[in-house]
Write a protein that holds these residues in place. Structure first.
Motif, PDB file in Angstrom:
ATOM      1  N   THR A   1     -11.856   8.307 -15.984  1.00  0.00           N
ATOM      2  CA  THR A   1     -12.236   8.075 -14.592  1.00  0.00           C
ATOM      3  C   THR A   1     -11.760   6.699 -14.128  1.00  0.00           C
ATOM      4  N   PRO A   2     -11.498   6.556 -12.840  1.00  0.00           N
ATOM      5  CA  PRO A   2     -11.109   5.246 -12.324  1.00  0.00           C
ATOM      6  C   PRO A   2     -12.306   4.307 -12.215  1.00  0.00           C
ATOM      7  N   ALA A   3     -12.020   3.009 -12.209  1.00  0.00           N
ATOM      8  CA  ALA A   3     -13.052   2.010 -11.980  1.00  0.00           C
ATOM      9  C   ALA A   3     -13.209   1.785 -10.489  1.00  0.00           C
ATOM     10  N   VAL A   4     -14.444   1.687 -10.038  1.00  0.00           N
ATOM     11  CA  VAL A   4     -14.736   1.328  -8.653  1.00  0.00           C
ATOM     12  C   VAL A   4     -14.986  -0.175  -8.624  1.00  0.00           C
ATOM     13  N   ILE A   5     -14.204  -0.881  -7.805  1.00  0.00           N
ATOM     14  CA  ILE A   5     -14.271  -2.343  -7.761  1.00  0.00           C
ATOM     15  C   ILE A   5     -14.735  -2.771  -6.367  1.00  0.00           C
ATOM     16  N   LEU A   6     -15.941  -3.306  -6.271  1.00  0.00           N
ATOM     17  CA  LEU A   6     -16.495  -3.754  -5.000  1.00  0.00           C
ATOM     18  C   LEU A   6     -16.232  -5.252  -4.870  1.00  0.00           C
ATOM     19  N   VAL A   7     -15.433  -5.601  -3.863  1.00  0.00           N
ATOM     20  CA  VAL A   7     -14.993  -6.983  -3.695  1.00  0.00           C
ATOM     21  C   VAL A   7     -15.928  -7.728  -2.733  1.00  0.00           C
ATOM     22  N   ARG A   8     -16.547  -8.772  -3.241  1.00  0.00           N
ATOM     23  CA  ARG A   8     -17.469  -9.625  -2.478  1.00  0.00           C
ATOM     24  C   ARG A   8     -18.503  -8.819  -1.683  1.00  0.00           C
ATOM     25  N   PRO A   9     -19.178  -7.877  -2.329  1.00  0.00           N
ATOM     26  CA  PRO A   9     -20.200  -7.090  -1.609  1.00  0.00           C
ATOM     27  C   PRO A   9     -21.323  -8.000  -1.127  1.00  0.00           C
ATOM     28  N   GLN A  10     -21.817  -7.715   0.073  1.00  0.00           N
ATOM     29  CA  GLN A  10     -22.790  -8.604   0.686  1.00  0.00           C
ATOM     30  C   GLN A  10     -24.233  -8.160   0.496  1.00  0.00           C
ATOM     31  N   LEU A  11     -24.465  -6.868   0.365  1.00  0.00           N
ATOM     32  CA  LEU A  11     -25.832  -6.354   0.300  1.00  0.00           C
ATOM     33  C   LEU A  11     -26.069  -5.607  -1.016  1.00  0.00           C
TER      34      LEU A  11
ATOM     35  N   ARG B   1     -17.219  -2.358 -11.162  1.00  0.00           N
ATOM     36  CA  ARG B   1     -16.898  -3.769 -11.297  1.00  0.00           C
ATOM     37  C   ARG B   1     -17.214  -4.468  -9.975  1.00  0.00           C
ATOM     38  N   LEU B   2     -17.823  -5.624 -10.062  1.00  0.00           N
ATOM     39  CA  LEU B   2     -18.218  -6.387  -8.885  1.00  0.00           C
ATOM     40  C   LEU B   2     -17.476  -7.721  -8.879  1.00  0.00           C
TER      41      LEU B   2
ATOM     42  N   VAL C   1      -6.954   2.897 -14.185  1.00  0.00           N
ATOM     43  CA  VAL C   1      -6.872   2.915 -12.726  1.00  0.00           C
ATOM     44  C   VAL C   1      -8.123   2.299 -12.120  1.00  0.00           C
ATOM     45  N   GLY C   2      -7.940   1.578 -11.025  1.00  0.00           N
ATOM     46  CA  GLY C   2      -9.067   1.021 -10.291  1.00  0.00           C
ATOM     47  C   GLY C   2      -8.892   1.201  -8.798  1.00  0.00           C
TER      48      GLY C   2
END
Length: 254
Positions: A14-24, A44-45, A121-122
């Protein structure tokens, strides 16, 4: 800010989900919930605004704890994608960069192909207020844009994760386009339908409904076709037999 765990392994399929600078924190939790709904678990955060771990994310995840517990935290996008072979960046706006821009469905197919070839993959998702910057986008080899109303294409981060994660899982889903609900009886077979129609035809003859010989063949065929289209269950066939029997009995008692 360091990583939440030492391991750099991404799930092999499965691909990685990368949340860039999430605020909430709530959006992180809802994204995790969407991921697990669709069989993704590698989160990944990058520099979450309110730090990590986050109680609000935990509450919003509604039980998707395994995703949050395995989440890794990075200082920069470059660090978060360093071990990946392919990176897709989500965007809702035209950029100055020259990149291939895929739909979620096309991206899902390509990601399956890349992972099938052994690549990691991301998928990059930008912060809620601004989305990804050009400095973020340059870490991706491919862009992804969700075709929405051009007059209003704004999506919550978790909504975007759900849409793309769903396309990922739907790519290999073999669920029939149509089926009976799980609690229903099995579909009636052709012999059961034939017996039902024979019962109905006898009752119609006895009632005088089929008394016009010239019209009888067309009426019989239309009724038979109707029963075939109904896709009845065996329980419904039994019920229909009971209805015919009752109506016939009531007619004879008049």
């Amino acid at each position: 800010m360091g990583r939440a765990s030492k391991g750099r392994a991404i799930a092999a399929v499965t691909p990685a989900v990368i949340l860039v600078r999430p605020q909430l924190g709530e959006n992180i939790g809802m994204a995790a919930r969407a991921m697990l709904n669709c069989g993704l678990s590698t989160l990944r955060l990058v520099a979450p605004r309110d730090g990590w771990p986050n109680d609000k994310a935990q509450r919003a995840a509604s039980g998707a704890d395994i995703v949050l517990e395995k989440a890794e935290v990075f200082d920069t996008v470059a660090d978060a994608v360093a071990d990946l072979g392919r990176v897709i960046a989500t965007t809702a706006r035209n950029r100055e960069l020259s990149q291939r821009i895929l739909t979620p469905r096309q991206a899902a197919g390509e990601m399956h192909g890349w992972i099938g070839q052994g690549e990691r993959v991301g998928i990059l998702f930008g912060p809620e207020r601004t989305g990804l910057t050009n400095d973020d986008m340059v870490h991706a080899d491919t862009a992804l844009s969700i075709p929405l109303n051009p007059q209003f294409s704004s999506l919550n981060m978790a909504q975007a994760v759900l849409l793309i994660a769903y396309e990922w899982t739907a790519w290999t889903d073999d669920t029939p386009a149509q089926r009976m609900s799980d609690h229903s009886a099995r579909p009636a077979d052709k012999e059961e339908l034939a017996n039902l129609f024979a019962h109905l035809e006898r009752a119609l003859d006895q009632s005088g409904f089929l008394r016009h010989e010239a019209m009888r063949p067309a009426m019989v065929n239309n009724l038979r076709a109707l029963l075939q289209r109904a896709t009845m269950t065996e329980q419904e066939v039994r019920t229909f037999h009971g209805v015919i029997k009752f109506l016939s009995k009531s007619k004879h008692e008049e």
